[in-house]
Design a protein around this motif. Sequence first.
Motif, PDB file in Angstrom:
ATOM      1  N   LEU A 155       0.848  -1.193   0.000  1.00 47.88           N
ATOM      2  CA  LEU A 155       0.000   0.000   0.000  1.00 47.88           C
ATOM      3  C   LEU A 155       0.878   1.235   0.000  1.00 47.88           C
ATOM      4  O   LEU A 155       1.874   1.295   0.729  1.00 47.88           O
ATOM      5  N   ASP A 156       0.527   2.211  -0.824  1.00 45.69           N
ATOM      6  CA  ASP A 156       1.218   3.501  -0.696  1.00 45.69           C
ATOM      7  C   ASP A 156       0.219   4.647  -0.572  1.00 45.69           C
ATOM      8  O   ASP A 156      -0.896   4.585  -1.088  1.00 45.69           O
ATOM      9  N   ILE A 157       0.626   5.678   0.153  1.00 46.22           N
ATOM     10  CA  ILE A 157      -0.195   6.857   0.410  1.00 46.22           C
ATOM     11  C   ILE A 157       0.671   8.084   0.159  1.00 46.22           C
ATOM     12  O   ILE A 157       1.783   8.185   0.692  1.00 46.22           O
ATOM     13  N   ASN A 158       0.173   9.003  -0.660  1.00 50.11           N
ATOM     14  CA  ASN A 158       0.894  10.224  -0.991  1.00 50.11           C
ATOM     15  C   ASN A 158       0.059  11.448  -0.609  1.00 50.11           C
ATOM     16  O   ASN A 158      -1.135  11.514  -0.923  1.00 50.11           O
ATOM     17  N   LEU A 159       0.705  12.391   0.046  1.00 50.18           N
ATOM     18  CA  LEU A 159       0.032  13.619   0.471  1.00 50.18           C
ATOM     19  C   LEU A 159       0.785  14.817  -0.072  1.00 50.18           C
ATOM     20  O   LEU A 159       1.999  14.956   0.139  1.00 50.18           O
ATOM     21  N   ALA A 160       0.068  15.695  -0.802  1.00 52.61           N
ATOM     22  CA  ALA A 160       0.674  16.896  -1.354  1.00 52.61           C
ATOM     23  C   ALA A 160       0.811  17.966  -0.272  1.00 52.61           C
ATOM     24  O   ALA A 160      -0.163  18.327   0.385  1.00 52.61           O
ATOM     25  N   LEU A 161       2.017  18.458  -0.099  1.00 56.30           N
ATOM     26  CA  LEU A 161       2.327  19.505   0.876  1.00 56.30           C
ATOM     27  C   LEU A 161       2.513  20.840   0.150  1.00 56.30           C
ATOM     28  O   LEU A 161       2.533  20.888  -1.087  1.00 56.30           O
ATOM     29  N   PRO A 162       2.643  21.924   0.904  1.00 53.33           N
ATOM     30  CA  PRO A 162       2.880  23.215   0.241  1.00 53.33           C
ATOM     31  C   PRO A 162       4.191  23.248  -0.547  1.00 53.33           C
ATOM     32  O   PRO A 162       5.076  22.419  -0.336  1.00 53.33           O
ATOM     33  N   PHE A 163       4.270  24.213  -1.471  1.00 49.40           N
ATOM     34  CA  PHE A 163       5.480  24.501  -2.245  1.00 49.40           C
ATOM     35  C   PHE A 163       5.874  23.377  -3.204  1.00 49.40           C
ATOM     36  O   PHE A 163       7.051  23.182  -3.506  1.00 49.40           O
TER      37      PHE A 163
END
Length: 335
Positions: free
Chosen positions: A149-157
């Motif tokens: 399983l992979d999980i990706n979260l977009a952060l600022p910049f």
Amino acid sequence: MLKKIIFSIIVLASYYNGKAQTINQLQQVGYLLEDALFYSKQYIIPATDGAVYQASGAWNHSNKKRKTWDLSMGINVNMFNVPKTDRTFVINNSDFKFFQIENGATSATVPTAMGNDNQIYLVGDLDGQQIRLKTPQGINQQLVVYPYLDINLALPFGTELLTRTSTNTKLKKGYYQVYGYGLKHNLSQYFPKLESRNIYFSALAYYSKEDISFDFLDINTNFGSLGINQINGLVDTFHFQLSGSKQVGKVEIIGSFICNTSKFNYKVSGEKGTIENVFPIQSTINKLLDTIEKDKINYVGEVAANYQIKRFNVVTSFAFGKFMNGNIGIQYKVN
């Protein structure tokens, strides 16, 4: 190193009245341990080298900059092809101090942890008792397949947090597990002209931990069983990746260069044998295994394709270098 350990065994065993028979017996046990060290090196190193490649690929699903706090989750299936050159190794009687190949043979071809299930017998003599050892089998799988399983979260910049984890995957003669985390930063955001041509770049840095274990040696002596029936390879790897891509219709074609550095740690485990009443055989073997630890650097190429279908992305990748590793996954955009 081995002589010091044998001397320590003799000194320690002298405290146990009647349990350690002679210095010669203990010296023979020391030679047995040295043979086990030699065999373990040849047996497990191809598997841990391959584990690094399995953990290297398919971290980057797209080079495009995502909206802050976008979250995606995915199920991936990794497929590692075991090369023929890493499935077997040759042993000779001259390689051993305690054991010899049974039936008068001077050499034999035996499987590594990534090899088949063929076995032969090694024999030795400990104070008149024949020690007969059946060599360990390999996983007997040409293709090693496991999900994660992979999980990706977009952060600022233009930065993303990347994570992945697998279950403890059962192999035919062992187990494999990997997990990791990292950061990706979009580079093409600084070059608007490239983005206007649907060309994108990113840089990644990530860490992975691989734990791979196999059934190993189950040896019984007058001292009792040695309790080294399982061997583990633990790998800590830091990866650095540069990626470029081109959007063609709904498909993003991605090319990447990966450099990683790995630290390997080997240990025997499993239920301790009764010989532990005389001296700590497991810790002794593990001290010997410390001598084969070393860092390695790998260079890996990767090509991938990302096909978008509304909230879903189908991502396929192929990593190549010393080994070849394939991956396919389905990503879902949560928000």
